[in-house]
Design an enzyme around this catalytic site. Sequence first.
Site, PDB file in Angstrom:
ATOM      1  CE1 TYR A  13      -3.069  -2.981   0.098  1.00 20.22           C
ATOM      2  CE2 TYR A  13      -3.891  -2.227   2.200  1.00 20.22           C
ATOM      3  CZ  TYR A  13      -3.952  -3.098   1.139  1.00 20.22           C
ATOM      4  OH  TYR A  13      -4.908  -4.093   1.116  1.00 20.22           O
ATOM      5  CE  LYS A  47       4.236 -17.904  -0.784  1.00 13.32           C
ATOM      6  NZ  LYS A  47       3.606 -19.177  -0.482  1.00 13.32           N
ATOM      7  CG  ASP A 104       0.883 -19.657   1.209  1.00 12.75           C
ATOM      8  OD1 ASP A 104       1.649 -19.611   2.189  1.00 12.75           O
ATOM      9  OD2 ASP A 104       1.250 -20.123   0.108  1.00 12.75           O
ATOM     10  CG  ASP A 132      -6.697  -5.443   4.072  1.00 12.98           C
ATOM     11  OD1 ASP A 132      -7.688  -5.631   4.797  1.00 12.98           O
ATOM     12  OD2 ASP A 132      -6.713  -4.710   3.069  1.00 12.98           O
ATOM     13  CG  ASP A 162     -11.321  -8.866   5.563  1.00 15.05           C
ATOM     14  OD1 ASP A 162     -11.004  -8.098   6.489  1.00 15.05           O
ATOM     15  OD2 ASP A 162     -11.967  -8.479   4.566  1.00 15.05           O
TER      16      ASP A 162
END
Length: 325
Positions: free
Chosen positions: A115, A159, A190, A214, A218
Amino acid sequence: MRRVAVVEGDGIGCEVIPVAREVLQVLLPDAETFDLEVGCARWERSGHAITDGDLDEMRRADAILFGAVTTPPSKEYASVIVRIRKELDLYANLRPVRGRGFDISIVRENTEGLYSGIEEISEDCAVTHRVITRRGSERIARFACGLVKRGGHLTIGHKANVLRSCLFFRNICIDVAREAGVRVKECFIDALCLDILMHPERYDVIVTTNLFGDILSDVAAYLVGGLGMLPSANIGDRHALFEPVHGSAPDIAGKGIANPVAAVRSAAMLAAYLGRSTAVQEVESAIQEIFSQGVMTPDLGGTATTREFGDALLSLLRQRIEGRT
Ligand code: NAI
Ligand code: MG
């Protein structure tokens, strides 16, 4: 006198924040609240989603209660919440996920990563720069380590097997944790998105980069009944903003059925930040009591409207807090 800026924003932000604001007034009767209008609706009307003046007002406030803003996918529109986080340097996004048998704090770096806002778009190619700095990584790692209690541990979500920027982040987090004497584990992001659902009790504090955090939060919302339930704090060294994790939910906006719990929990975190140390437990116990009476919004399988749930919660809280004092 403490001053709290209140931004309802767009969509269901305008439905859940009025409830959260009243909860805040019960928790902090001496605080003054004032409204700021920012977001997409204002942009459509005036051509400005947020101004420098709004940001100054936010800087002058002791804390900010924020609803949600719609971000249309348009070249002309820059995300308002991303801008606020950067301008106020709210570098730590804390998203607590609590339920039966687990108590997880997801700590998301909030000012850089994917971002960064540094993008190059041409006819045939689009590039977004993922910026990970030493300073940004050290301070988020320190913040996360500060949340680890005795006997607890930190998990780094990354990652690093593929992204060198992740390896950089991971190594810094490990160094900071060692220095702080915090036990550290790591997990590929992941795999972490699945494992947090399968074994939430294995996690304590998780630190990760901006986009990964983010997404992970969720995903983790599944553990607690969905996005209507998850609160968050955006914390910097000088300012703090509290908001539900969810967005403006255009699919249900205007129907009066949004779940206000995420916003109410965010208001409780704000009250705790401004000194009412018991706020989170007080609000949590009242929410559970109202749930046990079967009062819930449709996302949780109930039939209550936002207002009905809010009124039930407020009357219980007032009875418990104002009745006592
Ligand atoms: P969203 O979080 O608004 O909604 C996702 C799904 O969850 C929808 O089906 C919605 O109805 C449901 N949901 C969310 N909050 C709920 C609540 N309190 N009660 C009941 N159901 C709820 O995410 P979406 O649809 O991806 O984004 C919608 C808009 O919100 C977009 O413009 C997006 O940019 C913006 N957004 C803003 C955020 C912010 O202001 N911090 C954060 C996330 C998205
Ligand atoms: Mg999100």
